[in-house]
Each structure stands twice: as C-alpha cells, then as structure tokens.
Design a protein around this motif. Structure first.
Motif, PDB file in Angstrom:
ATOM      1  N   ALA A   1      39.537 -23.974  49.399  1.00 40.19           N
ATOM      2  CA  ALA A   1      39.489 -22.883  50.382  1.00 40.19           C
ATOM      3  C   ALA A   1      40.700 -22.941  51.309  1.00 40.19           C
ATOM      4  O   ALA A   1      41.289 -21.904  51.644  1.00 40.19           O
ATOM      5  CB  ALA A   1      38.191 -22.959  51.180  1.00 40.19           C
TER       6      ALA A   1
ATOM      7  N   SER B   1      43.881 -21.991  49.370  1.00 42.37           N
ATOM      8  CA  SER B   1      43.854 -20.564  49.053  1.00 42.37           C
ATOM      9  C   SER B   1      43.948 -19.682  50.293  1.00 42.37           C
ATOM     10  O   SER B   1      44.080 -18.467  50.172  1.00 42.37           O
ATOM     11  CB  SER B   1      42.576 -20.223  48.286  1.00 42.37           C
TER      12      SER B   1
ATOM     13  N   TYR C   1      41.596 -19.140  52.677  1.00 40.66           N
ATOM     14  CA  TYR C   1      40.404 -18.427  53.124  1.00 40.66           C
ATOM     15  C   TYR C   1      39.368 -19.326  53.786  1.00 40.66           C
ATOM     16  O   TYR C   1      38.262 -18.871  54.108  1.00 40.66           O
ATOM     17  CB  TYR C   1      39.760 -17.625  51.996  1.00 40.66           C
TER      18      TYR C   1
ATOM     19  N   PHE D   1      34.823 -12.165  52.713  1.00 40.01           N
ATOM     20  CA  PHE D   1      34.615 -13.567  52.340  1.00 40.01           C
ATOM     21  C   PHE D   1      33.183 -14.017  52.613  1.00 40.01           C
ATOM     22  O   PHE D   1      32.902 -15.206  52.667  1.00 40.01           O
ATOM     23  CB  PHE D   1      35.597 -14.470  53.106  1.00 40.01           C
TER      24      PHE D   1
ATOM     25  N   ILE E   1      31.422 -16.005  49.474  1.00 41.73           N
ATOM     26  CA  ILE E   1      31.908 -17.380  49.306  1.00 41.73           C
ATOM     27  C   ILE E   1      31.547 -18.203  50.539  1.00 41.73           C
ATOM     28  O   ILE E   1      31.201 -19.380  50.442  1.00 41.73           O
ATOM     29  CB  ILE E   1      33.427 -17.432  48.989  1.00 41.73           C
TER      30      ILE E   1
ATOM     31  N   LEU F   1      40.081 -14.602  45.423  1.00 40.01           N
ATOM     32  CA  LEU F   1      40.071 -16.046  45.610  1.00 40.01           C
ATOM     33  C   LEU F   1      40.968 -16.675  44.577  1.00 40.01           C
ATOM     34  O   LEU F   1      41.121 -17.735  44.324  1.00 40.01           O
ATOM     35  CB  LEU F   1      38.648 -16.610  45.502  1.00 40.01           C
TER      36      LEU F   1
END
Length: 176
Positions: A87, A90, A92, A103, A106, A176
């Motif tokens: 995470a 990436s 996010y 989001f 996730i 993602l």
C-alpha cells in the motif's frame, strides 16, 4: 529465488515497480499461509478433535497445534507487514486506511485484516497457550481459554470472507 529477484530487478529497469511486485508476491504467499491455517483450524482440526481417541490427542495438542499456531501467527504478521508495504509503495496507504474515496474497499479489507491480526496475537494465541498447556493454567481456565480462542478463531474465519472480497474486488476495479 534470490537469483530471480536480482535478475528481474536489473532486467526491467524500474526498481520501484519490481519491489511493488515482489512485496505483492510475498503478501499473497503469506496470506495464503495465514488464511489456509485459519481454515485448517476451523474446518479440520476443531471439528475433528472430538473424534480423535484420547490417547492420540496429545499428538495434536503437544506437537501439531503449537507448530501450526507458530506459522499461523507469523503468517498473519508478515501478511499485514507486506500488505502495508504494498500500500505504501503503491501510494494508497493513507487513503485506504482513512477509507478515502476510491479506496474504501481496499481500506475496509485492510482494517478487517488488522482486526484479524490483532485477534491472532492478542486473543487467540494467549488463550491457546493456556488451552494447550504451553503456559500453566488450571483446568477450568484451560477450558475457558479454549472456548475463547475458538470463538475468536471463528470470528476471524467470518471476517476473512469480506476481507478477501474487498481486497480482490478493489484489485479488479483497478487503481491498485
């Protein structure tokens, strides 16, 4: 595996993307171990133990269960760590943890996994140590601890379904 890691890192020229993919691989690997053991405990070991002859039960409680619980705990820990690394790599992590727009799935999956990992380390494992006699406890405490560990293990099994759904569906939706 180390040779493949170094070859792939140099071959693709994008270390950030490579590391992201590598940690995703580890996240899936540890996740399979964690959820696989969770399902083993709840769908195989717990329902089967009443059918096991008394003289054979120590084989499970003294050898198999403690070893399986070791891998269960550390698979949970490394699943969470590698998931948070993915995470972060990436970009996010924050948006997901605060359930930001785009989001939420996730993020919900991440929060469910964090709750499940908390249950593993702070509720299931301490109770299993007493239930299995790894730490001394009176018989009544052992029985209560076994029941508490089972309840939270069953809760984790239930939470694993929406957790997996959220993570897989967010990935299918993209971004993602």
């Amino acid at each position: 595996m180390v040779v493949v890691a170094f070859w792939a890192h140099g071959a693709y020229g994008n270390p950030s993307a490579y590391y992201n993919g590598f940690f995703r691989f580890l996240h899936v690997l540890f996740g399979i171990m964690w959820i696989g053991l969770l399902y083993y405990f709840n769908f195989v070991q717990i329902p089967t133990m009443p059918k096991v002859p008394a003289e054979l039960k120590p084989g499970v409680s003294k050898f198999i269960a403690p070893e399986a619980l070791f891998w269960f705990r550390y698979a949970a820990l490394f699943t969470v760590i590698t998931g948070l690394i993915v995470a972060w790599l990436s970009g996010y992590a924050h948006d997901a943890l605060v359930l930001g727009e785009g989001f939420r799935l996730i993020g919900l999956g991440m929060w469910l996994a964090l709750i499940m990992a908390f249950n593993v380390w702070f509720l299931i494992w301490p109770n299993q140590k007493r239930a299995l006699g790894i730490v001394p406890a009176e018989d009544a405490v052992k029985a209560k601890s076994a029941s508490t560990a089972m309840i939270f293990s069953r809760l984790n099994t239930l939470l694993s379904i929406p957790m997996l759904y959220c993570m897989v569906t967010q990935g299918a939706l993209g971004g993602l």
